[in-house]
Design an enzyme around this catalytic site. Structure first.
Site, PDB file in Angstrom:
ATOM      1  CD  GLU A 255      -2.757  -1.397   0.271  1.00  0.00           C
ATOM      2  OE1 GLU A 255      -3.091  -0.401  -0.399  1.00  0.00           O
ATOM      3  OE2 GLU A 255      -3.165  -2.538   0.037  1.00  0.00           O
ATOM      4  CB  CYS A 294      -2.087   6.568   2.332  1.00  0.00           C
ATOM      5  SG  CYS A 294      -3.358   5.682   3.233  1.00  0.00           S
TER       6      CYS A 294
HETATM    7  P1  NAP Z   1       8.538   4.813   4.388  1.00  0.00           P
HETATM    8  O1  NAP Z   1       9.657   5.713   4.699  1.00  0.00           O
HETATM    9  O2  NAP Z   1       8.495   4.178   3.067  1.00  0.00           O
HETATM   10  O3  NAP Z   1       8.575   3.695   5.533  1.00  0.00           O
HETATM   11  C1  NAP Z   1       7.584   2.708   5.602  1.00  0.00           C
HETATM   12  C2  NAP Z   1       8.041   1.588   6.500  1.00  0.00           C
HETATM   13  O4  NAP Z   1       9.116   0.890   5.885  1.00  0.00           O
HETATM   14  C3  NAP Z   1       8.550   2.040   7.856  1.00  0.00           C
HETATM   15  O5  NAP Z   1       8.113   1.121   8.831  1.00  0.00           O
HETATM   16  C4  NAP Z   1      10.052   1.939   7.691  1.00  0.00           C
HETATM   17  O6  NAP Z   1      10.715   1.765   8.903  1.00  0.00           O
HETATM   18  C5  NAP Z   1      10.118   0.702   6.848  1.00  0.00           C
HETATM   19  N1  NAP Z   1      11.412   0.493   6.186  1.00  0.00           N
HETATM   20  C6  NAP Z   1      12.177   1.393   5.562  1.00  0.00           C
HETATM   21  N2  NAP Z   1      13.281   0.792   5.082  1.00  0.00           N
HETATM   22  C7  NAP Z   1      13.196  -0.506   5.426  1.00  0.00           C
HETATM   23  C8  NAP Z   1      14.045  -1.639   5.236  1.00  0.00           C
HETATM   24  N3  NAP Z   1      15.176  -1.553   4.571  1.00  0.00           N
HETATM   25  N4  NAP Z   1      13.655  -2.828   5.730  1.00  0.00           N
HETATM   26  C9  NAP Z   1      12.493  -2.952   6.402  1.00  0.00           C
HETATM   27  N5  NAP Z   1      11.676  -1.903   6.619  1.00  0.00           N
HETATM   28  C10 NAP Z   1      12.016  -0.701   6.133  1.00  0.00           C
HETATM   29  O7  NAP Z   1       7.141   5.510   4.577  1.00  0.00           O
HETATM   30  P2  NAP Z   1       6.658   6.451   5.775  1.00  0.00           P
HETATM   31  O8  NAP Z   1       7.435   7.711   5.689  1.00  0.00           O
HETATM   32  O9  NAP Z   1       6.642   5.731   7.074  1.00  0.00           O
HETATM   33  O10 NAP Z   1       5.150   6.711   5.379  1.00  0.00           O
HETATM   34  C11 NAP Z   1       4.769   7.715   4.487  1.00  0.00           C
HETATM   35  C12 NAP Z   1       4.383   7.149   3.157  1.00  0.00           C
HETATM   36  O11 NAP Z   1       3.516   6.052   3.327  1.00  0.00           O
HETATM   37  C13 NAP Z   1       3.644   8.138   2.300  1.00  0.00           C
HETATM   38  O12 NAP Z   1       4.206   8.119   1.029  1.00  0.00           O
HETATM   39  C14 NAP Z   1       2.215   7.608   2.275  1.00  0.00           C
HETATM   40  O13 NAP Z   1       1.519   7.918   1.109  1.00  0.00           O
HETATM   41  C15 NAP Z   1       2.410   6.165   2.444  1.00  0.00           C
HETATM   42  N6  NAP Z   1       1.260   5.558   3.075  1.00  0.00           N
HETATM   43  C16 NAP Z   1       0.473   4.722   2.365  1.00  0.00           C
HETATM   44  C17 NAP Z   1      -0.614   4.136   2.958  1.00  0.00           C
HETATM   45  C18 NAP Z   1      -1.510   3.213   2.206  1.00  0.00           C
HETATM   46  O14 NAP Z   1      -2.317   2.528   2.818  1.00  0.00           O
HETATM   47  N7  NAP Z   1      -1.405   3.130   0.927  1.00  0.00           N
HETATM   48  C19 NAP Z   1      -0.915   4.395   4.293  1.00  0.00           C
HETATM   49  C20 NAP Z   1      -0.094   5.265   4.982  1.00  0.00           C
HETATM   50  C21 NAP Z   1       0.994   5.829   4.369  1.00  0.00           C
HETATM   51  P3  NAP Z   1      11.528   2.985   9.594  1.00  0.00           P
HETATM   52  O15 NAP Z   1      10.544   3.997   9.995  1.00  0.00           O
HETATM   53  O16 NAP Z   1      12.188   2.349  10.752  1.00  0.00           O
HETATM   54  O17 NAP Z   1      12.489   3.476   8.558  1.00  0.00           O
END
Ligand code: NAP
Length: 674
Positions: A255, A294
């Protein structure tokens, strides 16, 4: 200082050597130290060897009851979560979406599990498929829980809902989970997770938590595991490319971010109800969770001749939005989750600004009470893009904050085409009072969006909102949105199950599914099946009735008694002229009534009520002089309350030549034994 801990194989592990300090987006103060050293293999072993077997030993209804108890437990303690919520920059109203929204999602899956899944270990997908002429070899699709683990990687913006919306379908399926929240708000997820563990409601190994890095966890996943990721498209792309996931065909649900659109219908002039709804929802979408949603509306697509009134109405409404400390109840727009998030939004907004001009909200001229550079506040920022056909950034850059862009369209197909420029979204909405506009936009746009939300004056009071993913409906979307379907009722549960085609004799298939299938052995009970309690009734227990002749008098009587004097029953010549009938025939409902008369046992007993009838088919006409007899077989039993359960009976009517004339499933409520 909060020190959220990981939970590995029944043990809490605090922040380790490389711990990260988190700061409050509201005050800039240090609020938490996070990041524990975990052992990925030990977690996977615990989930697969302890959690999985314990969950699979339960049936769907046991697990649904477990979820309900969990939701009740969290609901009773939710104020502890609300106490932490402002630290994330969120207002109480924002927190409601996250905390209450998450708990309600668990309740919804608990209820769906009881209503839509069987009281057993096997979920049937569709009916029996006839694979042979004589019915001795049939096929059935069934789903069973995967034998691995659900790895849930969540975004920072919904620390509680994000965890619960994935845990509910995963646990209902019977699969243990390892939850990895985003670090920035992990302390709130940990608080909710700790409540779950402390409740003692889940079996050992059903859930574990990683606060911090996942190490080489993904490299160790296999064919029976599922990764459910929520976050940015870039992170998803990086994780998807993990060779172990590709090699083992590990399921990967993503997502991702999404440039969601909202379209104002060409019919919705400034005085229309739909215009007001559009403006109201657009402001809500820009400000709830400081726009860090999101599903938030990023592109506001409006008829070219309505751009000015919409811009005026929106800027007027945004001017009334109070920005500030989320603990202040009067504040509508809290802080972003962190300073880095704020910097990211400003960078993305600058990209949008190359194609659109800002018509509301200047981050440089913006100041709130007690302003401090360490604070992550932003005003709502509204852009206007005059040439959305030529633009690229407004359709592809997600500023994950209180930012949206207004753009004009010519006609409904153009509006849909602009909405589709997002390359795939979670949700697109349409505000129109014209069903033809709704149809045009839906047909042009549906393929690009996970959900279409259409609101008008008749649905406004009860509409659930553009930005609310509901557990009953698909949450996910094609293309840029990740291609996933995280929820969607039982569809979400099936992500954690394997659908298998089983083929064999009806006897074998019945033994696998626990349900009687036509052709499987019939059991003769010691007495009439309606005298038997829910517990005593056996699957396959059958009653075969005596025959009853159907006369012309019966048909005439039924016709005049009910008022159903349709010509096929009353007029020989007209009936003969009809391609379906040889002449006057009995009413289908007369046959059903006769069937009930043939199988019913009239005395008070364990059968409490007839609650419905499924899949009724009339196969062959019955003429005056024919006779009918019935076969009634106990096909399925489902416990419903503390005192009674539902028994589904397979009923078939045959004529004097043993040809089937009607078939259906009868539902009754039957009391438990004494
Ligand atoms: P993100 O930076 O992509 O991180 C998402 C998750 O991935 C976090 O738990 C992060 O952990 C983890 N992660 C990053 N690198 C990783 C790795 N190498 N191995 C395992 N896990 C890893 O996104 P975010 O900043 O938290 O969220 C914002 C984004 O999410 C926005 O673009 C939004 O549109 C999207 N979003 C989408 C939805 C949906 O349902 N479609 C819902 C909410 C948000 P860490 O925090 O520890 O780095």
């Amino acid at each position: 200082m909060l020190t959220p801990e990981s939970y590995q194989a029944g043990r809490w592990i605090g922040p380790g050597a490389g711990a990260q300090i988190l700061r409050s987006p509201v005050t800039g103060e240090e609020i938490a130290r996070t990041g524990s050293e975990i052992e990925p293999q030990a977690m996977l072993d615990h989930a697969r060897d302890t959690g999985g077997p314990a969950l699979r030993a339960m049936g769907f209804h046991d697990r649904a009851r477990m979820l309900k108890a969990l939701a009740q437990h969290l609901d009773a303690r939710k104020e502890e979560l609300y106490a932490l919520n402002p630290l994330t920059g969120a207002t109480r109203r924002d927190g409601w979406v996250d905390i209450d929204g998450g708990i309600m999602t668990v309740f919804a899956f608990a209820s769906k599990g009881r209503r839509e899944m069987p009281d057993g270990q096997v979920y049937l997908d569709g009916g029996t498929e006839a694979l042979s002429r004589n019915g001795t070899f049939v096929g059935q699709h069934m789903a069973v829980p995967l034998r691995g683990v659900g790895v849930h990687i969540n975004a920072f913006n919904f620390p509680v809902w994000g965890m619960l919306e994935k845990l509910a379908p995963c646990l209902l399926a019977g699969v243990p989970a390892i939850v990895k929240p985003a670090t920035q708000t992990s302390y709130l997820t940990e608080a909710a997770f700790r409540m779950i563990v402390d409740s003692g409601i889940l079996p050992e190994g059903a859930v574990q938590l990683i606060v911090g890095r996942t190490g080489d966890l993904l490299d160790r996943l296999g064919a029976q595991d599922v990764v459910s990721f929520t976050g940015s498209a870039d992170t998803a792309l990086m994780l998807r490319q993990n060779p172990a996931l590709a090699r083992n065909s590990t399921r990967f649900i993503a997502e991702q971010d999404s440039l969601n659109a909202a379209i104002l219908g060409p019919d919705a002039g400034p005085d229309s109800e739909e215009f007001k709804l559009f403006v109201k929802e657009a402001v809500t979408e820009m400000t709830t969770k400081a726009g860090q949603k999101c599903t938030a509306m990023r592109r506001l697509i409006v008829p070219a001749d309505l751009i000015d009134p919409v811009a005026e109405a929106l800027t007027g409404a945004l001017a009334k939005v109070t920005v500030g400390n989320p603990e202040d109840r009067a504040v509508r727009l809290g802080a972003l989750a962190s300073l880095s998030q704020k910097a990211d939004v400003l960078e993305k907004a600058a990209a949008i600004e190359t194609e659109a001009r800002r018509i509301f909200g200047d981050p440089d001229a913006f100041a709130i009470h007690d302003a401090d550079p360490a604070q992550a506040f932003l005003p709502p920022m509204l852009y206007l893009c005059d040439d959305p056909d030529a633009a690229r950034a407004v359709h592809s850059v997600e500023a994950f904050g209180p930012v949206a862009t207004l753009m004009p369209y010519r006609d409904a197909p153009h509006a849909a085409a602009l909405a589709n420029r997002g390359g795939g979204s979670l949700v697109a909405s349409l505000f129109t009072n014209d069903p033809q506009v709704a149809r045009t936009v839906a047909l042009e746009a549906a393929a690009w969006h996970g959900r279409l939300y259409i609101n008008d004056r008749t649905s406004a009071a009860e509409a659930t909102g553009h930005g609310s993913p509901l557990p009953h409906m698909i949450h996910g979307g094609p293309g840029r949105a990740g291609g996933g379907e995280e929820m969607g009722g039982i569809r979400g549960v099936l992500h954690y199950m394997q659908r298998t085609a089983v083929q064999g004799s009806p006897r074998m298939i019945s033994a696998l599914t626990g349900q009687w299938t036509a052709g499987a052995p019939e059991v003769t009970g010691p007495e009439h099946p309606f005298r038997r309690s829910f517990d005593d009734l056996e699957i396959g227990e059958t009653l075969r009735s005596d025959p009853r002749q159907v006369t012309l008098d019966d048909i005439e009587h039924f016709a005049h008694f009910t008022g159903d004097t349709f010509y096929a029953h009353m007029d020989q010549a007209a009936a003969e002229a009809n391609p379906f009938f040889p002449g006057r025939v009995a009413h289908g409902y007369l046959l059903l009534s006769f069937a009930a008369g043939l199988f019913v046992q009239p005395d008070p007993g364990p059968v409490l009520a007839n609650t419905g009838l499924n899949a009724l088919a009339f196969m062959k006409p019955v003429s005056p002089g024919d006779s009918v007899h019935v076969r009634l077989t106990c096909a399925r039993k489902t416990r419903r309350t503390d005192t009674y359960g539902e028994v589904a009976w397979a009923v078939s009517l045959y004529n004097q030549d043993d040809e089937k004339v009607a078939d259906y499933e009868l539902l009754t409520m039957v009391a438990y034994r004494g």
